[in-house]
Every structure is written in C-alpha cells, then in structure tokens.
Scaffold this motif. Sequence first.
Motif, PDB file in Angstrom:
ATOM      1  N   ASN A  58     -61.761  46.051 -79.196  1.00  0.00           N
ATOM      2  CA  ASN A  58     -61.782  44.585 -79.191  1.00  0.00           C
ATOM      3  C   ASN A  58     -61.047  43.998 -77.994  1.00  0.00           C
ATOM      4  OD1 ASN A  58     -63.265  44.076 -81.579  1.00  0.00           O
ATOM      5  ND2 ASN A  58     -61.471  44.633 -82.779  1.00  0.00           N
ATOM      6  N   SER A  59     -60.021  44.703 -77.543  1.00  0.00           N
ATOM      7  CA  SER A  59     -59.243  44.204 -76.421  1.00  0.00           C
ATOM      8  C   SER A  59     -58.586  45.355 -75.669  1.00  0.00           C
ATOM      9  CB  SER A  59     -58.158  43.241 -76.904  1.00  0.00           C
ATOM     10  OG  SER A  59     -57.347  42.846 -75.821  1.00  0.00           O
ATOM     11  N   ARG A  61     -56.525  44.870 -73.562  1.00  0.00           N
ATOM     12  CA  ARG A  61     -55.151  44.407 -73.298  1.00  0.00           C
ATOM     13  C   ARG A  61     -54.130  45.215 -74.083  1.00  0.00           C
ATOM     14  NH1 ARG A  61     -56.321  37.909 -73.415  1.00  0.00           N
ATOM     15  NH2 ARG A  61     -57.453  37.885 -71.441  1.00  0.00           N
ATOM     16  N   ASN A  72     -56.765  47.205 -69.321  1.00  0.00           N
ATOM     17  CA  ASN A  72     -57.507  45.954 -69.204  1.00  0.00           C
ATOM     18  C   ASN A  72     -57.859  45.642 -67.755  1.00  0.00           C
ATOM     19  OD1 ASN A  72     -58.587  43.555 -70.530  1.00  0.00           O
ATOM     20  ND2 ASN A  72     -57.046  42.458 -69.343  1.00  0.00           N
ATOM     21  N   ASP A  91     -64.621  39.645 -71.286  1.00  0.00           N
ATOM     22  CA  ASP A  91     -63.536  39.049 -72.062  1.00  0.00           C
ATOM     23  C   ASP A  91     -63.282  39.848 -73.337  1.00  0.00           C
ATOM     24  OD1 ASP A  91     -63.339  36.961 -70.182  1.00  0.00           O
ATOM     25  OD2 ASP A  91     -64.929  35.848 -71.206  1.00  0.00           O
ATOM     26  N   THR A  92     -62.147  39.627 -73.956  1.00  0.00           N
ATOM     27  CA  THR A  92     -61.820  40.300 -75.212  1.00  0.00           C
ATOM     28  C   THR A  92     -62.761  39.847 -76.321  1.00  0.00           C
ATOM     29  OG1 THR A  92     -60.181  38.619 -75.749  1.00  0.00           O
ATOM     30  CG2 THR A  92     -59.391  40.571 -74.577  1.00  0.00           C
ATOM     31  N   TYR A  93     -62.857  40.653 -77.348  1.00  0.00           N
ATOM     32  CA  TYR A  93     -63.652  40.372 -78.533  1.00  0.00           C
ATOM     33  C   TYR A  93     -65.108  40.023 -78.222  1.00  0.00           C
ATOM     34  CZ  TYR A  93     -59.215  40.694 -80.869  1.00  0.00           C
ATOM     35  OH  TYR A  93     -58.016  41.159 -81.323  1.00  0.00           O
ATOM     36  N   SER A 120     -62.944  44.094 -70.493  1.00  0.00           N
ATOM     37  CA  SER A 120     -61.855  43.773 -71.414  1.00  0.00           C
ATOM     38  C   SER A 120     -62.172  44.130 -72.862  1.00  0.00           C
ATOM     39  CB  SER A 120     -61.507  42.289 -71.337  1.00  0.00           C
ATOM     40  OG  SER A 120     -60.906  41.999 -70.095  1.00  0.00           O
ATOM     41  N   SER A 121     -63.444  44.426 -73.174  1.00  0.00           N
ATOM     42  CA  SER A 121     -63.811  44.903 -74.509  1.00  0.00           C
ATOM     43  C   SER A 121     -65.110  45.689 -74.417  1.00  0.00           C
ATOM     44  CB  SER A 121     -63.938  43.746 -75.505  1.00  0.00           C
ATOM     45  OG  SER A 121     -64.886  42.789 -75.089  1.00  0.00           O
TER      46      SER A 121
END
Length: 132
Positions: A58-59, A61, A72, A91-93, A120-121
């Motif tokens: 999901n991330s 990060r 990330n 981007d995340t998620y 990022s994901s």
Amino acid sequence: MKKLVRNTLTSGVMAVAAISVCTVNAEAAASCPANAVCFYEAADFHGSMYLMTGSEVNSFRVVNFYDGSNANDRVTSIINNRNSKLGVYKDTYGGHYLGYVGANSKVGNLSSKGWDNKISSAYLGSTNSTSP
C-alpha cells in the motif's frame, strides 16, 4: 617471452572479469524466489532488494530495502515471478496508475517506461487495463 606471458595473463584476466559480470547479473535475477516479486534499487536487478511475498504494498514509505534504506520512489528494476500482472502506482494506496509488469516477467530498467524512482505502491492483479 615475458611479453607473451604478460599478454596472455592480461587476456585471461579480462575474460574472467567479463564472465564474472555476466554471472553476477544472472545471479541477481535468479535470487528472486519463485512466487515472489522483487524490487531493486538499481538497474538490471542490482543494488539492495525488497521482496514482496504478499499481494500488495500500500505504501513504499514504510518499506525498506534489505540494506535498511527506504524504498519509496527508489525502485529502478522489478522481477515479477507471480502468475498475475503487477500494477504499479506513483502515489500510495493505488493513486496515479503508472502501468504494469506482466506475469512472470521482469523490467531491468524502469526508466525505459518512465517509472524510474516513481513507485509508491504496487498491487498484484491490478484492475487497470492500460499500460503506458
């Protein structure tokens, strides 16, 4: 005679070095286990790696490469040894779909797709059908 021996030794060392480079690249790709996805910080499956055994991240990060550095926006090559395509996102998620890596395939340099240092994901079996 000394010159002949030196030239022969130099040629031998260069041949061994060339074989070693090819072997290292093959070993890096082979180090990604079956039924896993491996994310590498450098091109051609070099540098530190993150091993994804589940179906999603999901991330990035909160994900670190094996060397402890954060993953990330730092992935440069991917091996997908799963039977599903891998959707990757900026981007995340799952935000901002970049594209996908096909099932049981690999991308040695994400800059060729415009994804280098942007992920990022990631999700297996991504429902987005377009790829850049």
